[in-house]
Design a protein around this motif. Structure first.
Motif, PDB file in Angstrom:
ATOM      1  N   ILE A  98       0.944  -1.306   0.061  1.00  0.00           N
ATOM      2  CA  ILE A  98       0.279   0.057   0.097  1.00  0.00           C
ATOM      3  C   ILE A  98       0.910   1.141  -0.030  1.00  0.00           C
ATOM      4  O   ILE A  98       1.602   1.499   1.030  1.00  0.00           O
ATOM      5  CB  ILE A  98      -0.803  -0.165   1.266  1.00  0.00           C
ATOM      6  CG1 ILE A  98      -1.751  -1.304   1.228  1.00  0.00           C
ATOM      7  CG2 ILE A  98      -1.652   1.089   1.142  1.00  0.00           C
ATOM      8  CD1 ILE A  98      -2.284  -1.589   2.618  1.00  0.00           C
ATOM      9  N   PRO A  99       0.963   1.976  -1.226  1.00  0.00           N
ATOM     10  CA  PRO A  99       1.794   2.921  -1.172  1.00  0.00           C
ATOM     11  C   PRO A  99       1.435   4.138  -0.217  1.00  0.00           C
ATOM     12  O   PRO A  99       0.373   4.641  -0.311  1.00  0.00           O
ATOM     13  CB  PRO A  99       1.935   3.415  -2.770  1.00  0.00           C
ATOM     14  CG  PRO A  99       1.103   2.415  -3.482  1.00  0.00           C
ATOM     15  CD  PRO A  99       0.242   1.562  -2.399  1.00  0.00           C
ATOM     16  N   ILE A 100       2.585   4.697   0.534  1.00  0.00           N
ATOM     17  CA  ILE A 100       2.392   5.731   1.569  1.00  0.00           C
ATOM     18  C   ILE A 100       1.660   7.115   0.720  1.00  0.00           C
ATOM     19  O   ILE A 100       0.715   7.833   1.241  1.00  0.00           O
ATOM     20  CB  ILE A 100       3.422   6.067   2.075  1.00  0.00           C
ATOM     21  CG1 ILE A 100       4.268   5.235   3.053  1.00  0.00           C
ATOM     22  CG2 ILE A 100       3.341   7.660   2.997  1.00  0.00           C
ATOM     23  CD1 ILE A 100       3.238   4.914   4.417  1.00  0.00           C
ATOM     24  N   ARG A 101       2.232   7.357  -0.452  1.00  0.00           N
ATOM     25  CA  ARG A 101       1.797   8.496  -1.225  1.00  0.00           C
ATOM     26  C   ARG A 101       0.064   8.449  -1.407  1.00  0.00           C
ATOM     27  O   ARG A 101      -0.458   9.596  -1.958  1.00  0.00           O
ATOM     28  CB  ARG A 101       2.487   8.680  -2.616  1.00  0.00           C
ATOM     29  CG  ARG A 101       2.322   7.652  -3.576  1.00  0.00           C
ATOM     30  CD  ARG A 101       3.001   7.991  -4.802  1.00  0.00           C
ATOM     31  NE  ARG A 101       2.755   6.899  -5.768  1.00  0.00           N
ATOM     32  CZ  ARG A 101       3.545   5.842  -5.787  1.00  0.00           C
ATOM     33  NH1 ARG A 101       4.470   5.418  -5.095  1.00  0.00           N
ATOM     34  NH2 ARG A 101       3.215   4.932  -6.738  1.00  0.00           N
ATOM     35  N   ASP A 102      -0.465   7.122  -1.490  1.00  0.00           N
ATOM     36  CA  ASP A 102      -1.829   7.055  -1.861  1.00  0.00           C
ATOM     37  C   ASP A 102      -2.797   7.030  -0.586  1.00  0.00           C
ATOM     38  O   ASP A 102      -4.034   6.808  -0.700  1.00  0.00           O
ATOM     39  CB  ASP A 102      -2.003   5.951  -2.626  1.00  0.00           C
ATOM     40  CG  ASP A 102      -1.234   5.908  -4.139  1.00  0.00           C
ATOM     41  OD1 ASP A 102      -0.912   6.920  -4.258  1.00  0.00           O
ATOM     42  OD2 ASP A 102      -1.258   4.715  -4.621  1.00  0.00           O
ATOM     43  N   ILE A 103      -2.144   7.270   0.510  1.00  0.00           N
ATOM     44  CA  ILE A 103      -3.139   6.950   1.861  1.00  0.00           C
ATOM     45  C   ILE A 103      -3.619   8.394   2.292  1.00  0.00           C
ATOM     46  O   ILE A 103      -2.820   9.452   2.251  1.00  0.00           O
ATOM     47  CB  ILE A 103      -2.140   6.428   2.895  1.00  0.00           C
ATOM     48  CG1 ILE A 103      -1.778   5.076   2.805  1.00  0.00           C
ATOM     49  CG2 ILE A 103      -2.895   6.501   4.598  1.00  0.00           C
ATOM     50  CD1 ILE A 103      -0.717   4.357   3.566  1.00  0.00           C
ATOM     51  N   MET A 141      -7.831   5.422   1.985  1.00  0.00           N
ATOM     52  CA  MET A 141      -6.870   5.725   0.728  1.00  0.00           C
ATOM     53  C   MET A 141      -7.354   7.016  -0.034  1.00  0.00           C
ATOM     54  O   MET A 141      -8.839   7.159   0.213  1.00  0.00           O
ATOM     55  CB  MET A 141      -6.704   4.524  -0.383  1.00  0.00           C
ATOM     56  CG  MET A 141      -6.311   3.092   0.151  1.00  0.00           C
ATOM     57  SD  MET A 141      -4.597   3.269   0.719  1.00  0.00           S
ATOM     58  CE  MET A 141      -3.655   3.372  -0.793  1.00  0.00           C
ATOM     59  N   LYS A 142      -6.715   7.650  -0.726  1.00  0.00           N
ATOM     60  CA  LYS A 142      -7.363   8.585  -1.483  1.00  0.00           C
ATOM     61  C   LYS A 142      -8.339   8.203  -2.442  1.00  0.00           C
ATOM     62  O   LYS A 142      -9.063   9.194  -2.883  1.00  0.00           O
ATOM     63  CB  LYS A 142      -6.041   9.612  -2.163  1.00  0.00           C
ATOM     64  CG  LYS A 142      -5.150  10.191  -1.283  1.00  0.00           C
ATOM     65  CD  LYS A 142      -3.989  10.768  -1.804  1.00  0.00           C
ATOM     66  CE  LYS A 142      -2.841  11.366  -0.674  1.00  0.00           C
ATOM     67  NZ  LYS A 142      -1.838  11.801  -1.391  1.00  0.00           N
ATOM     68  N   ASN A 143      -8.307   7.129  -2.969  1.00  0.00           N
ATOM     69  CA  ASN A 143      -9.084   6.692  -4.088  1.00  0.00           C
ATOM     70  C   ASN A 143     -10.559   6.057  -3.425  1.00  0.00           C
ATOM     71  O   ASN A 143     -11.478   5.673  -4.200  1.00  0.00           O
ATOM     72  CB  ASN A 143      -8.735   5.765  -4.980  1.00  0.00           C
ATOM     73  CG  ASN A 143      -8.315   4.269  -4.432  1.00  0.00           C
ATOM     74  OD1 ASN A 143      -8.408   4.086  -3.038  1.00  0.00           O
ATOM     75  ND2 ASN A 143      -7.794   3.496  -4.983  1.00  0.00           N
ATOM     76  N   GLY A 144     -10.633   6.330  -1.955  1.00  0.00           N
ATOM     77  CA  GLY A 144     -11.925   5.795  -1.415  1.00  0.00           C
ATOM     78  C   GLY A 144     -11.649   4.209  -1.041  1.00  0.00           C
ATOM     79  O   GLY A 144     -12.574   3.738  -0.286  1.00  0.00           O
TER      80      GLY A 144
END
Length: 163
Positions: free
Chosen positions: A83-88, A139-142
């Motif tokens: 799980i990429p940190i930048r996407d959290i 996540m940023k994408n929900g």
């Protein structure tokens, strides 16, 4: 649990219920295979069930969680979920309720893993051993991940400091 400035790793511990359930299911299926060894049809069915459960457990049951500068990684015996940190978007300590619905998941066999649905947060991917050890990653994408390991509050602090 190991912590340093660059990464943190924590083991996943199974609840007593999960440990007992895993032992009982595996034992029952092994005894069933032994008892039906002379009856090829029944033996093969039980063996397929046992091998399928164990294979899915090895693929999805969490063993440890690692966080570093780039990602949170859930490790099972046969794969890793990164799980990429930048996407959290956010991370918080969170305890699942007994009302969680299994969509396609294990409700205790080799831990809790798979897709669940819970009224207040909706659908999420779970990878944990004990409900009391959990934290929720949004996540940023929900998408949502409910992960669990020893010292979840330390893991949440570490991940939060990287966001």
């Amino acid at each position: 649990m190991s912590i340093d400035f660059h990464h943190m790793e924590s083991k996943v511990k199974l609840s007593r219920f999960s440990l007992i359930l895993t032992i009982l299911i595996n034992t029952a299926l092994i005894i069933g295979c032994i008892a039906t060894f002379g009856d090829k049809g029944k033996f093969i069915i039980l063996l397929i069930i046992l091998l399928t459960l164990v294979t899915f457990g090895l693929l999805y049951a969490p063993l440890s969680i690692t966080a570093d500068e780039d990602a949170v990684t859930v490790r099972s015996a046969m794969r890793r979920i990164r799980i990429p940190i930048r996407d959290i978007e956010s991370v918080e300590v969170f305890q699942p309720t007994l009302g969680a619905i299994r969509i396609c998941a294990s409700g205790g066999y080799m831990g809790y893993w798979g897709m669940f649905r819970e009224g207040d947060i909706g659908n999420y991917v779970a990878c944990y051993g004990k409900a009391s050890d959990c934290f929720l990653i949004r996540m940023k994408n929900g998408d949502k991940y409910l992960l669990g390991c020893e010292n979840p509050s330390s893991m949440v602090s570490y991940i939060s400091s990287r966001l």
